[in-house]
Design a protein around this motif. Structure first.
Motif, PDB file in Angstrom:
ATOM      1  N   CYS A 240       0.835  -1.209   0.000  1.00  0.00           N
ATOM      2  CA  CYS A 240       0.000   0.000   0.000  1.00  0.00           C
ATOM      3  C   CYS A 240       0.868   1.257   0.000  1.00  0.00           C
ATOM      4  O   CYS A 240       1.704   1.447   0.880  1.00  0.00           O
ATOM      5  CB  CYS A 240      -0.908   0.005   1.226  1.00  0.00           C
ATOM      6  SG  CYS A 240      -1.930   1.491   1.299  1.00  0.00           S
ATOM      7  N   CYS A 312      -6.909   6.304   1.029  1.00  0.00           N
ATOM      8  CA  CYS A 312      -6.637   5.292   0.001  1.00  0.00           C
ATOM      9  C   CYS A 312      -6.531   6.031  -1.321  1.00  0.00           C
ATOM     10  O   CYS A 312      -7.333   6.913  -1.603  1.00  0.00           O
ATOM     11  CB  CYS A 312      -7.803   4.306  -0.017  1.00  0.00           C
ATOM     12  SG  CYS A 312      -7.865   3.260  -1.471  1.00  0.00           S
ATOM     13  N   CYS A 315      -5.177   2.582  -5.790  1.00  0.00           N
ATOM     14  CA  CYS A 315      -4.254   1.863  -6.676  1.00  0.00           C
ATOM     15  C   CYS A 315      -4.698   0.422  -6.915  1.00  0.00           C
ATOM     16  O   CYS A 315      -4.289  -0.197  -7.895  1.00  0.00           O
ATOM     17  CB  CYS A 315      -2.836   1.892  -6.116  1.00  0.00           C
ATOM     18  SG  CYS A 315      -2.575   0.818  -4.691  1.00  0.00           S
ATOM     19  N   GLY A 316      -5.477  -0.124  -5.994  1.00  0.00           N
ATOM     20  CA  GLY A 316      -5.995  -1.483  -6.161  1.00  0.00           C
ATOM     21  C   GLY A 316      -5.008  -2.591  -5.814  1.00  0.00           C
ATOM     22  O   GLY A 316      -5.309  -3.767  -5.978  1.00  0.00           O
ATOM     23  N   CYS A 318      -3.937  -3.770  -2.955  1.00  0.00           N
ATOM     24  CA  CYS A 318      -4.352  -4.704  -1.898  1.00  0.00           C
ATOM     25  C   CYS A 318      -5.297  -5.754  -2.482  1.00  0.00           C
ATOM     26  O   CYS A 318      -5.270  -6.917  -2.068  1.00  0.00           O
ATOM     27  CB  CYS A 318      -4.959  -3.975  -0.703  1.00  0.00           C
ATOM     28  SG  CYS A 318      -6.218  -2.778  -1.135  1.00  0.00           S
ATOM     29  N   THR A 328      -9.344  -3.385  -0.468  1.00  0.00           N
ATOM     30  CA  THR A 328     -10.307  -2.309  -0.194  1.00  0.00           C
ATOM     31  C   THR A 328     -11.578  -2.471  -1.035  1.00  0.00           C
ATOM     32  O   THR A 328     -12.688  -2.244  -0.552  1.00  0.00           O
ATOM     33  CB  THR A 328      -9.638  -0.944  -0.463  1.00  0.00           C
ATOM     34  OG1 THR A 328      -8.612  -0.780   0.516  1.00  0.00           O
ATOM     35  CG2 THR A 328     -10.607   0.208  -0.359  1.00  0.00           C
TER      36      THR A 328
END
Ligand code: SF4
Ligand code: SF4
Length: 338
Positions: A240, A312, A315-316, A318, A328
């Motif tokens: 992250c 957040c 970015c995707g 996770c 997320t």
């Protein structure tokens, strides 16, 4: 504004690499593309979303902060003039968040010394890099709003280059760059941005999840469900761009000699909040996951995060890397489903 023919890019980056430590997208022998020290033969523009970048440049996974030699303490601050070429807009926003956190109350000199010596070049995204990108939801892409020294827009055979700082302007002062009429460049960039924004879907569940978390209306069952699945690997925190927690430890090599180092930590680990008494205010995985996702979607510092929206940057990663699908996006969707 300036333009650069795509065929000239490698030569330009090569010339920068004679004066700076340049980190650029590089294709590895097995085909993966990561950010690494520039090398002509592995430099590649065919990259998507590298797993660890750019946080790791300023806050390395493990870093010695001081060493002790014969009972005498020596601070270790390592930094060099660096160019980060081609980071994505979401990572630029993540870097702004990390920098804010690391300098807000007390300047973390180990981080800020490296950051001050870095020139940051963003590559604006022409569309989603994969199916988990949601930067348009978190207002952190596809184009960076601030923080960069230069931003490149890929127009096919050439790049249009926007300057964000004096340092960026200096980089363009020599080389095969040509001037472009600002009005025409602005129109081309506007068309580029509009197309990218159309192509990157807005995830309404993220907004709805934020609203429910704010109202205290997220069902506890969500955290219990994910708490049973989580294998406590810490991967979501490590990839992250806005996670900055670290642990500090001492390593003695001989009496009177050793180092103090720090290494990434993760709030998903049981020991992260365990107190010396043994009491743990986050006693189980459900409560730890709740805390992590509240940090991403609920708590934020109103003055420094993208339009005060959330912690957040969409970015995707996770969602890309969690082995049991607790990113997320999945959490937001589950909150809304419940
Ligand atoms: S929480 Fe996930 S999607 Fe958001 S910035 Fe961190 S890794 Fe990216
Ligand atoms: S990546 Fe997934 S499994 Fe690993 S700690 Fe994070 S939520 Fe748990």
């Amino acid at each position: 504004m300036k333009t650069l023919a795509k065929k000239d890019l490698k030569g330009v980056v090569k010339a920068w690499a004679e004066k700076y430590h340049v980190l650029a997208p590089s294709r590895m022998a097995k085909g993966d593309c990561i950010f690494d020290t520039f090398q002509e033969e592995s430099f590649s523009l065919d990259y998507k979303k590298p797993p660890l970048f750019p946080k790791a440049v300023f806050l390395p996974h493990t870093e010695v902060v001081f060493e002790v030699k014969d009972n005498k303490l020596h601070e270790v601050i390592s930094a060099r003039n660096t160019i980060l070429f081609g980071i994505r807009s979401c990572d630029m926003m993540g870097l702004l968040q990390s920098t804010s956190f690391m300098t807000r109350d007390r300047d973390d000199i180990f981080y800020s010394t490296k950051k001050e010596r870095a020139t940051i070049i963003v590559m604006a995204c022409p569309g989603p890099q994969n199916e988990t990108c949601f930067c348009t939801t978190t207002f952190s892409g596809p184009v960076a709003k601030k923080g960069f020294d230069l931003m490149f827009f890929d127009m096919g055979n050439d790049f249009i280059i926007e300057t964000g700082s004096h340092r960026g302007k200096e980089l363009l002062s020599s080389g095969p760059f040509t001037d472009m009429d600002n009005k025409l460049a602005g129109e081309k960039i506007k068309t580029f941005k509009e197309k990218a924004i159309r192509d990157i879907p807005v995830v309404d569940e993220v907004y709805e999840a934020m609203r429910r978390l704010k109202d205290g209306a997220a069902d506890q069952k969500v955290w219990e469900h994910f708490g049973r699945k989580c294998i406590v690997c810490g991967g979501c925190a490590f990839v992250c761009p806005t996670c900055t927690c670290f642990n500090v430890y001492d390593q003695e090599s001989a009496p009177g000699n050793g180092v103090r180092a720090r290494a990434w930590d993760a709030c998903l680990y049981g020991g992260f909040t365990r107190e010396a008494s043994g009491h743990n205010p986050r006693p189980n995985q459900a409560s730890r996951l709740k805390r992590r996702h509240e940090h991403k979607l609920l708590y934020y510092n109103e003055s420094d995060i993208q339009d005060s929206l959330c912690g957040c940057v969409g970015c995707g990663r996770c969602s890309d890397y969690c082995p049991v699908h607790i990113g997320t996006l999945e959490v937001a969707r589950e909150i809304v489903k419940e």
